[in-house]
Design a protein around this motif. Structure first.
Motif, PDB file in Angstrom:
ATOM      1  N   ILE A  83      -6.375  -2.057   1.320  1.00  0.00           N
ATOM      2  CA  ILE A  83      -5.864  -3.045   2.273  1.00  0.00           C
ATOM      3  C   ILE A  83      -6.837  -4.192   2.549  1.00  0.00           C
ATOM      4  O   ILE A  83      -6.416  -5.304   2.828  1.00  0.00           O
ATOM      5  CB  ILE A  83      -5.408  -2.364   3.590  1.00  0.00           C
ATOM      6  CG1 ILE A  83      -4.577  -3.332   4.442  1.00  0.00           C
ATOM      7  CG2 ILE A  83      -6.593  -1.844   4.367  1.00  0.00           C
ATOM      8  CD1 ILE A  83      -3.266  -3.711   3.846  1.00  0.00           C
ATOM      9  N   ASN A  84      -8.120  -3.980   2.474  1.00  0.00           N
ATOM     10  CA  ASN A  84      -9.085  -5.055   2.738  1.00  0.00           C
ATOM     11  C   ASN A  84      -9.525  -5.774   1.459  1.00  0.00           C
ATOM     12  O   ASN A  84     -10.595  -6.387   1.436  1.00  0.00           O
ATOM     13  CB  ASN A  84     -10.302  -4.514   3.490  1.00  0.00           C
ATOM     14  CG  ASN A  84      -9.950  -4.163   4.920  1.00  0.00           C
ATOM     15  OD1 ASN A  84      -9.243  -4.912   5.591  1.00  0.00           O
ATOM     16  ND2 ASN A  84     -10.421  -3.031   5.389  1.00  0.00           N
ATOM     17  N   ASP A  85      -8.692  -5.709   0.429  1.00  0.00           N
ATOM     18  CA  ASP A  85      -9.000  -6.360  -0.845  1.00  0.00           C
ATOM     19  C   ASP A  85      -8.055  -7.513  -1.119  1.00  0.00           C
ATOM     20  O   ASP A  85      -6.947  -7.580  -0.584  1.00  0.00           O
ATOM     21  CB  ASP A  85      -8.863  -5.365  -2.015  1.00  0.00           C
ATOM     22  CG  ASP A  85      -9.899  -4.259  -1.989  1.00  0.00           C
ATOM     23  OD1 ASP A  85     -10.940  -4.427  -1.313  1.00  0.00           O
ATOM     24  OD2 ASP A  85      -9.666  -3.223  -2.646  1.00  0.00           O
ATOM     25  N   ILE A  90       0.825  -1.213   0.000  1.00  0.00           N
ATOM     26  CA  ILE A  90       0.000   0.000   0.000  1.00  0.00           C
ATOM     27  C   ILE A  90       0.860   1.264   0.000  1.00  0.00           C
ATOM     28  O   ILE A  90       1.872   1.338   0.694  1.00  0.00           O
ATOM     29  CB  ILE A  90      -0.943  -0.001   1.230  1.00  0.00           C
ATOM     30  CG1 ILE A  90      -1.799  -1.274   1.262  1.00  0.00           C
ATOM     31  CG2 ILE A  90      -1.810   1.241   1.280  1.00  0.00           C
ATOM     32  CD1 ILE A  90      -2.702  -1.472   0.074  1.00  0.00           C
ATOM     33  N   ASN A  91       0.427   2.251  -0.783  1.00  0.00           N
ATOM     34  CA  ASN A  91       1.123   3.543  -0.821  1.00  0.00           C
ATOM     35  C   ASN A  91       0.497   4.516   0.177  1.00  0.00           C
ATOM     36  O   ASN A  91      -0.415   4.158   0.920  1.00  0.00           O
ATOM     37  CB  ASN A  91       1.133   4.115  -2.253  1.00  0.00           C
ATOM     38  CG  ASN A  91      -0.264   4.399  -2.771  1.00  0.00           C
ATOM     39  OD1 ASN A  91      -1.209   4.633  -2.025  1.00  0.00           O
ATOM     40  ND2 ASN A  91      -0.409   4.365  -4.089  1.00  0.00           N
ATOM     41  N   ASP A  92       0.966   5.759   0.171  1.00  0.00           N
ATOM     42  CA  ASP A  92       0.455   6.735   1.141  1.00  0.00           C
ATOM     43  C   ASP A  92      -0.941   7.255   0.802  1.00  0.00           C
ATOM     44  O   ASP A  92      -1.514   8.042   1.545  1.00  0.00           O
ATOM     45  CB  ASP A  92       1.441   7.882   1.359  1.00  0.00           C
ATOM     46  CG  ASP A  92       1.800   8.620   0.086  1.00  0.00           C
ATOM     47  OD1 ASP A  92       1.456   8.138  -1.010  1.00  0.00           O
ATOM     48  OD2 ASP A  92       2.444   9.674   0.195  1.00  0.00           O
ATOM     49  N   GLY A 113       1.203   1.355  -7.985  1.00  0.00           N
ATOM     50  CA  GLY A 113       1.063   0.963  -9.392  1.00  0.00           C
ATOM     51  C   GLY A 113       2.191   0.045  -9.836  1.00  0.00           C
ATOM     52  O   GLY A 113       1.969  -0.924 -10.567  1.00  0.00           O
ATOM     53  N   GLY A 114       3.407   0.328  -9.377  1.00  0.00           N
ATOM     54  CA  GLY A 114       4.553  -0.502  -9.735  1.00  0.00           C
ATOM     55  C   GLY A 114       4.445  -1.910  -9.183  1.00  0.00           C
ATOM     56  O   GLY A 114       4.887  -2.876  -9.808  1.00  0.00           O
ATOM     57  N   ARG A 115       3.828  -2.042  -8.018  1.00  0.00           N
ATOM     58  CA  ARG A 115       3.604  -3.380  -7.435  1.00  0.00           C
ATOM     59  C   ARG A 115       2.630  -4.160  -8.311  1.00  0.00           C
ATOM     60  O   ARG A 115       2.829  -5.336  -8.585  1.00  0.00           O
ATOM     61  CB  ARG A 115       3.065  -3.226  -6.013  1.00  0.00           C
ATOM     62  CG  ARG A 115       2.711  -4.517  -5.334  1.00  0.00           C
ATOM     63  CD  ARG A 115       3.959  -5.196  -4.766  1.00  0.00           C
ATOM     64  NE  ARG A 115       3.564  -6.323  -3.958  1.00  0.00           N
ATOM     65  CZ  ARG A 115       3.925  -7.583  -4.236  1.00  0.00           C
ATOM     66  NH1 ARG A 115       4.701  -7.852  -5.254  1.00  0.00           N
ATOM     67  NH2 ARG A 115       3.511  -8.558  -3.466  1.00  0.00           N
TER      68      ARG A 115
END
Length: 166
Positions: free
Chosen positions: A70-72, A23-25, A31-33
């Motif tokens: 995060i909950n996905d 997760i980003n801020d 996107g890169g992940r």
């Protein structure tokens, strides 16, 4: 004689539960992940067709459709949609699932092209056969996307020649 392979014979599917490291801020997946996971799954589909090593040549028609949080969970699916002499096009989609409700959504789609890095290797199949509505739609545009990629490569060569290296 035409040698064929069904899309399902190349299909790869992987499910990934999102963790804080993904997760980003903004509270969504980097996107890169997403691109890294997509490239891994796409390369597996390509290897299933070629049965030899492949390298990523391009990833295009990239669509970040909806954010993952995060909950996905991310459900990645990849399959071959077109075959060249030494290349293969793979369609990759990422379906999101809200784990607390079970609701699913399309989060990401793209096409990736992989080429064999074996100098004497050629594709063992001439044609990929779609078996359902989605596969028919995705395979139908292969030749047009292939021409567009060839044109983009030529344009890119001109841009690269004009770039300064300092």
């Amino acid at each position: 004689m035409t040698k064929t392979i069904n899309c399902s014979q190349t299909r790869v599917s992987h499910e990934h539960r999102l963790l804080m490291k993904d997760i980003n801020d903004h509270g969504t997946v980097f996107g890169g992940r997403t691109l890294a996971m997509v490239d891994l799954e796409g390369s597996l589909a390509a290897v299933r067709m070629f049965r030899t090593k492949v390298v990523t040549a391009s990833i295009d028609h990239i669509n970040f459709v909806a954010p993952f949080t995060i909950n996905d969970a991310m459900i990645l699916t990849a399959y071959v949609t077109g075959i060249g002499r030494r290349s293969v096009e793979v369609f990759i989609k990422v379906i999101g699932e809200h784990l607390l409700t079970g609701e699913r959504f399309v989060g990401f789609t793209c096409f990736a092209t992989y080429v064999t890095d074996e100098p004497d290797a050629v594709a063992p199949f001439d044609q990929v056969i779609p078996e359902n509505k989605e596969e028919k739609v995705m395979t139908a545009g292969y030749q047009d996307r292939r021409v567009a990629r060839r044109n983009a490569r030529q344009e890119n060569q001109l841009l690269l020649k004009s770039m300064e290296l300092d």
